[in-house]
Design a protein around this motif. Structure first.
Motif, PDB file in Angstrom:
ATOM      1  N   SER A 154      -8.965   4.656   2.425  1.00 47.76           N
ATOM      2  CA  SER A 154      -8.129   3.789   3.245  1.00 47.76           C
ATOM      3  C   SER A 154      -9.014   3.014   4.215  1.00 47.76           C
ATOM      4  O   SER A 154      -9.952   3.573   4.798  1.00 47.76           O
ATOM      5  N   VAL A 206      -9.096   0.163   7.544  1.00 45.06           N
ATOM      6  CA  VAL A 206      -8.329  -0.392   8.648  1.00 45.06           C
ATOM      7  C   VAL A 206      -9.154  -1.486   9.316  1.00 45.06           C
ATOM      8  O   VAL A 206     -10.374  -1.368   9.450  1.00 45.06           O
ATOM      9  N   THR A 253      -9.428  -8.304   2.448  1.00 41.36           N
ATOM     10  CA  THR A 253      -8.045  -8.790   2.488  1.00 41.36           C
ATOM     11  C   THR A 253      -7.776  -9.702   1.299  1.00 41.36           C
ATOM     12  O   THR A 253      -6.725  -9.614   0.649  1.00 41.36           O
ATOM     13  N   SER A 293      -4.838  -1.701   6.117  1.00 43.16           N
ATOM     14  CA  SER A 293      -3.877  -1.921   7.200  1.00 43.16           C
ATOM     15  C   SER A 293      -4.626  -2.497   8.393  1.00 43.16           C
ATOM     16  O   SER A 293      -5.862  -2.582   8.392  1.00 43.16           O
ATOM     17  N   PHE A 294      -3.887  -2.906   9.411  1.00 41.03           N
ATOM     18  CA  PHE A 294      -4.467  -3.570  10.574  1.00 41.03           C
ATOM     19  C   PHE A 294      -4.066  -2.828  11.846  1.00 41.03           C
ATOM     20  O   PHE A 294      -2.885  -2.539  12.056  1.00 41.03           O
ATOM     21  N   LYS A 340       0.933  -5.615  13.416  1.00 36.20           N
ATOM     22  CA  LYS A 340       1.989  -5.193  12.505  1.00 36.20           C
ATOM     23  C   LYS A 340       2.373  -6.304  11.534  1.00 36.20           C
ATOM     24  O   LYS A 340       2.677  -6.047  10.360  1.00 36.20           O
ATOM     25  N   SER A 362       0.527  -8.514  10.136  1.00 39.99           N
ATOM     26  CA  SER A 362      -0.434  -8.587   9.030  1.00 39.99           C
ATOM     27  C   SER A 362      -0.218  -7.439   8.051  1.00 39.99           C
ATOM     28  O   SER A 362      -0.228  -7.643   6.822  1.00 39.99           O
ATOM     29  N   THR A 363      -0.023  -6.234   8.584  1.00 44.79           N
ATOM     30  CA  THR A 363       0.222  -5.078   7.719  1.00 44.79           C
ATOM     31  C   THR A 363       1.506  -5.262   6.932  1.00 44.79           C
ATOM     32  O   THR A 363       1.558  -5.016   5.715  1.00 44.79           O
ATOM     33  N   ASP A 364       2.567  -5.718   7.606  1.00 48.10           N
ATOM     34  CA  ASP A 364       3.853  -5.929   6.931  1.00 48.10           C
ATOM     35  C   ASP A 364       3.740  -6.977   5.833  1.00 48.10           C
ATOM     36  O   ASP A 364       4.369  -6.857   4.772  1.00 48.10           O
ATOM     37  N   GLU A 418       2.173  -5.479   2.802  1.00 45.76           N
ATOM     38  CA  GLU A 418       3.098  -4.533   2.170  1.00 45.76           C
ATOM     39  C   GLU A 418       4.156  -5.261   1.345  1.00 45.76           C
ATOM     40  O   GLU A 418       4.534  -4.806   0.262  1.00 45.76           O
TER      41      GLU A 418
END
Length: 649
Positions: A19, A21, A85, A113-114, A118, A120-122, A125
């Motif tokens: 993973s 980040v 990314t 994830s970031f 949020k 960017s992560t969303d 996803e």
């Protein structure tokens, strides 16, 4: 014992349970369409080359710090987040677009994830969801740049990979042969200090500097030629400055024309070398007198002129930004000089292209080639400065400009419009050239620039009207020979064989219904249509200029906020419902109905003349979409552009 630095194929990177980040101290994701296109092009160069497709292609390094979270390692990404990314975006686009065609898909999992971002992560996803089409909820906020780059990736992959065989060859190479190195920094590393160092790294010797040394080696026995070649190279290498300012005042008058530096007064490198050499001898002789103090009688008797600091290079104001870098410019010159299809505009292969050309020549041929190239370089840069647009900064304002140098009484020089005797044509040329430029953000695809320089290089009488007609013809060829036909003609043939004239339009081998494909429509199509509308003084034309726009908007949304307003894809993907705008505006309003978009754009301004026409309609539903689309297609087909200038080769 030194610990081995691991490298991973893309398959290994994403099938592992690792993973990653992106920490808060990292900047946001900033890659644009140009970087995405360049990455796909780079991979294609290897995947479809029989000599290279067994080799590994390294796309860079991931520098990471190993965090421990719930007894698991999470890799904090210090350097390489843009590539990481983008790889996530690219693989998602691949698996969604070509799900049924892929023979051996990897077991991809989202691994990124970031911290504290949020949105960017969303966004990642949503892109990662196992759905036929990507769906962004109207009730949530997303990272507009990541979202737009996903749409860009879909469009570009469709363009590059038009057969099942190409899809699988590219995908196999991407997942198995494209590799990335991962370096973990020691646990005790001061991350803030390390990140500062990473952002201030020095640059290595550039390829064009190596190339200059190699070419000078070929003519090193002739000191006059070597000196002239070096002077020209250095004068041309500053793409932000007009080439005349790379020489001393005396050299300018010798190489160009005294009091009119827009006329090149030499026809070969040898002629330039002789003039500069003679001037150098005169300067050396003059030093016998000018290098000492004079008595009043010597001053009176001295017949020559006194010049203060005669070797001074006048500095041009830092007011222009070039549309191209020097390495890429060298490839344009090489292609124009050799007229060779083998020379692409990919500056990563700069040395390879020159090496291949030079190695094929005899010893005498190598010398002749370098001499010819030295002169071609100067001539092309001289033409580039006068007849290719630049971004100009003047009086705190930024604008497109097309300017040349002009002498005035009193030995003063200033910049004036290149065609100052016809301001309206000068403006049309700016619009045409900027239309081409903003449509192709990646240097390797600036075929319009190669075409323009090729035309200028071989045209004996450059005038505004003929130049404008050539560029209009070229734009028409782009549309009918590239984008609305199944009989696609290569850019090289359009430029070097067909002289920029469309073949398919004349033969009626085109289908404008190919524009009814939603976000897959090329940016150039919208920009050329806006040029036609500007020429026809459409709504908003008086204040319009071309800017970097990369997002194809559905004016009637694909996924309206209220589900009952949803219409069929066969309607919302029609060309009539599309316009080109900035990605930030599109992400902000993409799910809103046309009335809400109209209210917003009436306040902040529109990006597109086509968009202005769409907004002029009171209602915007299926009927208006179809009528507008047919009207716009008619403009492509019937735009008055019958004159066909040709190069005098």
């Amino acid at each position: 014992m030194n610990k081995e630095i691991p490298s991973f194929s893309i398959k290994e990177l994403f099938e592992k349970n690792d993973s990653y980040v992106i920490p808060i101290y990292q900047r946001n994701y900033t890659w644009g369409q140009g970087e995405i296109m360049q990455l796909i092009q780079d991979i294609s160069d290897y995947a479809f080359d029989e000599k290279k497709n067994n080799q590994s292609y390294y796309i860079g390094t991931l520098v990471v710090y190993e965090r421990i979270v719930d007894n698991q390692i999470v890799y904090e990404t210090i350097d390489g987040q843009q590539r990481l990314t983008t790889l996530n975006i690219l693989l998602n686009a691949f698996h969604r677009l070509f799900k049924s065609q892929l023979k051996s898909p990897i077991k991809y999992r989202l691994d990124l994830s970031f911290d504290s971002r949020k949105k960017s992560t969303d966004t990642l996803e949503v892109i990662n969801q196992n759905t036929e089409k990507v769906f962004f909820s109207a009730s949530k906020e997303y990272n507009g740049n990541i979202k737009q780059r996903y749409y860009d990736a879909e469009k570009l992959l469709n363009q590059f990979l038009d057969t099942d065989d190409k899809i699988n060859v590219f995908y196999s190479y991407l997942t198995n042969n494209v590799k990335i190195v991962r370096v973990s920094v020691p646990e005790e590393t001061d991350l803030n200090h390390y990140f500062e160092i990473m952002n201030n790294r020095g640059e290595q010797l550039e390829k064009h500097e190596i190339l200059k040394a190699q070419m000078l080696e070929i003519i090193h026995e002739d000191k006059k030629l070597s000196n002239a070649f070096n002077l020209i190279w250095e004068a041309c290498s500053d793409m932000e400055r007009y080439v005349q300012y790379g020489f001393t005042p005396k050299e300018r008058d010798l190489i160009f024309t005294a009091k009119n530096w827009n006329i090149l007064n030499c026809n070969s490198l040898e002629e330039i070398a002789d003039k500069i050499h003679t001037n150098s001898i005169e300067v050396e002789k003059g030093k016998e007198l000018t290098g000492k103090e004079f008595t009043i009688f010597e001053i009176i008797d001295y017949k020559d002129s006194f010049e203060l600091n005669s070797n001074h290079l006048d500095e041009a104001p830092e007011r222009f930004t070039s549309v191209i870098n020097f390495s890429n410019f060298l490839l344009h010159v090489l292609r124009i000089q050799t007229k060779s299809e083998e020379v692409s505009l990919d500056d990563k292969r700069l040395i390879d292209f020159f090496k291949a050309k030079i190695q094929s020549l005899t010893p005498v041929g190598k010398i002749d080639f370098v001499k010819d190239f030295g002169y071609s370089l100067l001539k092309t840069k001289h033409l580039f400065d006068q007849f290719i647009i630049k971004r100009e900064f003047i009086r705190e304002k930024e604008q497109w400009s097309l300017k040349r140098l002009k002498w005035y009484d009193g030995n003063k020089v200033s910049y004036v419009n290149s065609f100052e005797d016809n301001e309206s044509l000068n403006k049309e040329l700016i619009m045409l050239l900027s239309m081409f430029h903003v449509s192709t953000p990646t240097l390797v695809y600036k075929h319009w620039l190669n075409a323009s320089l090729f035309y200028l290089f071989y045209e004996e009488d450059i005038n505004a009207l003929s130049y404008k007609k050539y560029l209009q013809n070229l734009a028409e060829a782009y549309v009918f020979d590239r984008y609305v036909t199944t009989d696609v003609i290569d850019y090289f043939n359009i430029i070097y064989i067909n002289n920029g004239n469309s073949v398919n339009k004349k033969l009626k081998k085109y289908n404008l219904d190919l524009l009814d494909k939603g976000t897959a429509v090329e940016n150039f199509i919208f920009n050329y249509l806006d040029y036609i509308l500007w020429k026809q003084q459409s709504i908003g034309a008086s204040n319009f200029e071309f800017t970097q726009r990369s997002s194809v908007e559905h004016y009637y949304p694909q996924n309206p906020i209220s589900p009952e307003h949803k219409i069929d894809r066969s309607i919302y993907d029609l060309f009539g419902n599309l316009c080109l705008i900035s990605s930030s505006k599109n992400s902000r309003l993409s799910n809103h109905m046309p009335t809400a978009k109209k209210d917003f754009y009436n306040k902040v301004g529109t990006d597109s003349l086509k968009q202005d026409l769409m907004m002029d309609e009171v209602h915007w539903v299926e009927t208006e979409i179809k009528i507008h689309g047919d009207a716009m297609k008619d403009k492509f087909e019937n735009f008055n552009n019958s004159a066909k200038p040709t190069n005098k080769l």
